[in-house]
Scaffold this active site. Structure first.
Site, mmCIF file in Angstrom:
data_model
loop_
_atom_site.group_PDB
_atom_site.id
_atom_site.type_symbol
_atom_site.label_atom_id
_atom_site.label_comp_id
_atom_site.label_asym_id
_atom_site.label_seq_id
_atom_site.Cartn_x
_atom_site.Cartn_y
_atom_site.Cartn_z
ATOM 1 C CD GLU A 1 -2.838 0.940 2.529
ATOM 2 O OE1 GLU A 1 -3.839 1.667 2.599
ATOM 3 O OE2 GLU A 1 -2.559 0.084 3.392
ATOM 4 N N PRO B 1 20.870 3.034 29.604
ATOM 5 C CG PRO B 1 19.799 4.865 30.531
ATOM 6 C CD PRO B 1 19.801 4.002 29.305
ATOM 7 C CB SER C 1 18.588 -0.551 35.981
ATOM 8 O OG SER C 1 17.652 -1.544 35.597
ATOM 9 N N GLY C 2 20.258 -3.434 35.648
ATOM 10 C CA GLY C 2 20.295 -4.738 36.283
ATOM 11 C C GLY C 2 18.917 -5.324 36.499
ATOM 12 C CB ILE D 1 13.172 -7.882 34.144
ATOM 13 C CG1 ILE D 1 12.904 -8.938 33.075
ATOM 14 C CG2 ILE D 1 11.934 -7.022 34.394
ATOM 15 C CD1 ILE D 1 11.938 -9.997 33.521
#
Length: 728
Positions: free
Chosen positions: A45, A358, A360-361, A363
């Protein structure tokens, strides 16, 4: 006797307003289609302009340049002796239509405008276009000078809902949304003898959506027979959406060809050889014939062309394409590849030098990092293993290497080392050793250029400045502070991380000597800052305005926490990253308050609700369009086996309270990859107010119902009480 015809559809990675690049990709798809022996080629399209032009469709330049690009395409010798279906916007009698242009050997045979426009969710087509006047309505269209000159005098063609009649079959077209309507145009065309229907789409990826698309096409051809060609854009068209390709050819409900759903290739052509006699045999059902005899006739535009081989020139090597099984990815795989392809398109078209995240550790930033890793894996596969020249060219430019460089990465991690930058921005008192070590180990496994630092100096300076000006010392709640001071101290850290992220993103390429190494490089830009707020946190407003959620783009902003966890588990095995299990096991925490022997901040405790509950609230609010009262009513049934009506009321009221007071944050939300149909994105998808007076009327209705229930309102199911006692 068989009448075999080879047909081609395609997925193109078009870019809004990239007329030259879009034309080049269209021509390449036609070249590949002809090389495969196809006599018909259809494309996505609005492929000449790109689908995502938005308000640029209202500019005269856009449509004028589209006609110029079309003339350039049709003048190319590769377009000779093949029937071509191309998409672009067209003005007709001062009205703008979303159209298909069907041509053969430079002659414009038909302009077919879109009948049913996409005008909800992510789409606002009626802002730019008008639906065509109706089914089977056809008029004259006077061609612009560029086309009249190209065709040596063709002044006009037909525009409207008509069919193309070749010497051996009849073709019709649909456009994207028309497939999703209750009575699609292809149904009526099929009853009038149309044997080949094409659908040219700009259909975006959403988790689990491809199944619906395939089912609709199969059902349409199962009911009435026919050959269905589906084309779709593939890639990022300059917006939040990723168009997920999956071009396919279906005959009488049987899939005979299907393209990839996610790919870095700019052009992917899918072909199949089909037998027209299969359609005629399938349609010999008397009940269909009864309906067909009453179908309103379509105008047919005739063209001196046979799509199939002449019987006197029978090709014994040509045979019908066999049926194949539909290819569907797991949701985890869709998350792994969709945002990864989107990230690559965004990076290569933004002229930046890479990404900054960044890390953060936790999830969410972990999932974002894994998506960049998935992108690097796809780039390595295409650029190095498959030797795709376009992907390699883009990689060298982004990595700061000259076009003539002999550098070739040995693995995805070597790509990440050049273009992916991560940083752990910690606090001595608030950040745990676990999150710091997880971030460092993950960065090492992925190959990113990683920094580990504390921001205490900046934080203390801001607090000291405030105290000097106001003579007031803000404290955390555990040290005698108020909720207001506790929140303010957390927000200082969060916003400082955003400021520092942009500083590092702008200067890290210089720090690493990139520009000095290659001063003539045409891509000296900085890094794109990646956000990592998931869709559930945005819905609840569990983020700080202008913190690290305020990034350049966010690949997980439309993905739920539940799906992200499943994606991380899948990646742990399929990407061979055992470190990821530790991210799954760790409880979600913002780490914005001091950690003590008996206290660690918890996301779900702070939110007063679980991530699983947020997914339910979001789906009911957006997908099912339920307000506070309707949501409470629905959840008293859905959660009635474990909660009392009073408890459901308290949960729903808590959600709407936080949703209302935090809605303003969505006005600044980072452009996020769209993957979930309950996204709260205020800028494109979720057009709701950002200031609410409350829902007093609804709450009084609920409270009235609870009062009428008497004791039943507070009764918890017995088995739920027993389970609670066991857990205690």
């Amino acid at each position: 006797m068989s009448q075999l015809v080879t047909l081609a559809t395609c997925s193109l990675n078009q870019f809004a307003l990239d007329f030259e690049g879009n034309a080049r990709r269209i021509l390449e798809s036609i070249r590949q289609a002809k090389a495969a022996g196809a006599s018909l080629r259809i494309g996505p399209e609005l492929e000449i302009t790109g689908y995502g032009c938005l308000d640029h469709f209202l500019e005269a330049d856009t449509t004028t340049q589209a006609w110029e690009a079309l003339a350039m395409i049709l003048a190319n010798p590769v377009c000779e002796d093949i029937l071509i279906d191309i998409g672009m916007p067209v003005w007709h009698k001062n009205v703008l239509y979303n159209c298909r242009i069907i041509s053969y050997n430079k002659e414009i045979l038909l302009i077919r405008p879109k009948l049913h426009l996409a005008n909800d969710g992510n789409y606002r087509e009626m802002r730019y276009f008008t639906p065509w006047k109706g089914e089977t309505i056809v008029e004259d269209f006077y061609l612009p000078p560029a086309i009249e000159k190209l065709t040596a005098g063709q002044r006009k063609c037909r525009i409207g809902d008509a069919l193309i009649q070749t010497r051996d079959t009849c073709l019709g077209t649909e456009t994207c949304e028309e497939l999703f309507t209750p009575r699609s145009p292809g149904s009526g065309a099929g009853l009038d003898g149309c044997e080949i229907i094409s659908n040219s789409s700009g259909s975006h990826h959403e988790l689990r959506k491809l199944n619906t698309r395939v089912d609709l096409i199969r059902q349409e051809t199962l009911r009435s027979g026919g050959i269905y060609l589906y084309s779709n854009q593939q890639g990022c068209d300059g917006d939040r959406l990723y168009y997920d390709g999956s071009a396919m050819i279906i005959v009488n409900g049987r899939i005979v060809a299907q393209g990839s759903q996610f790919s870095l290739s700019d052009v992917e052509v899918v072909t199949a050889t089909v037998d027209l006699e299969d359609v005629r045999s399938y349609r010999s059902i008397k009940s269909r014939a009864m309906q067909a005899s009453h179908q309103k006739a379509y105008e047919r535009v005739e063209v001196e062309l046979r799509l199939s081989n002449d019987s006197d020139d029978f090709d014994f090597d040509l045979k019908p394409s066999p049926e194949i099984s539909a290819k569907f990815l797991l949701p985890e795989e869709e998350i792994a590849y969709g945002p990864a392809c989107w990230l690559w398109d965004y990076l290569r078209r933004s002229n930046q030098a890479g990404f900054f995240l960044p890390l953060s550790g936790g999830i969410d930033s972990c999932a974002t990092a894994i998506l960049v890793h998935s992108m690097c894996r796809l780039v390595f596969k295409d650029a190095v293993e498959k030797k795709d020249p376009q992907v390699l060219k883009d990689l060298l430019r982004i990595a700061g290497e000259p076009a003539t460089s002999s550098w070739r990465p040995k693995n995805p991690q070597e790509i990440a080392t050049k273009i992916f930058h991560t940083a752990y921005l910690g606090m001595e008192t608030n950040s745990s050793a676990d999150t710091r070590s997880r971030a460092k180990e993950l960065a090492s496994d992925l190959g990113s250029y990683h920094l580990d630092l504390n921001i205490d100096t900046c934080y203390n300076a801001v607090v000291a400045l405030f105290t000097t000006v106001t003579n007031f010392v803000p404290k955390y709640k555990m040290y005698g502070g108020t909720p207001a001071t506790n929140l303010a101290l957390q927000n200082i850290q969060a916003r400082l991380r955003m400021v520092l992220s942009y500083l590092f993103a702008q200067l890290l390429p210089t720090v690493r000597g990139r520009n000095a190494k290659n001063p003539d490089n045409s891509n000296p830009g900085g890094l794109l800052v990646l956000g990592s707020a998931n869709v559930d946190e945005s819905l609840r407003g569990y983020l700080t305005k202008y913190d690290c959620s305020s990034a350049d783009i966010n690949p997980i902003g439309g993905i739920s926490k539940t799906d992200l966890k499943r994606f991380i588990l899948w990646s742990s095995t399929n990407f061979q990253l055992p470190i990821l299990q530790s991210f799954i096991d760790a409880p979600p925490t913002a780490e914005l308050e001091p950690i003590t022997a008996d206290y660690t901040q918890s996301d779900e405790a702070d939110m007063s609700m679980s991530y699983a509950e947020l997914s339910v609230y979001g789906t009911l609010r957006k997908t099912y369009k339920l307000g506070p009262y309707s949501m409470w009513s629905r959840l008293t049934h859905q959660w009635g086996d474990k909660l009392s009506p009073q408890q459901v009321y308290e949960k729903v009221r808590t959600f709407f309270w936080f949703y209302g007071i935090n809605r303003h944050k969505m006005t600044t939300i980072t452009p996020s990859y769209h993957a979930e149909n309950y996204s709260p994105d205020d800028n494109r998808f979720d057009l709701r107010p950002f200031l609410y007076p409350g829902w007093d009327w609804a709450w009084k209705k609920v409270e009235g119902r609870l009062a009428a229930m008497g004791e039943r309102a507070t009764q918890i199911p017995q088995h739920a009480e027993d389970e609670n006692k066991k857990s205690v």
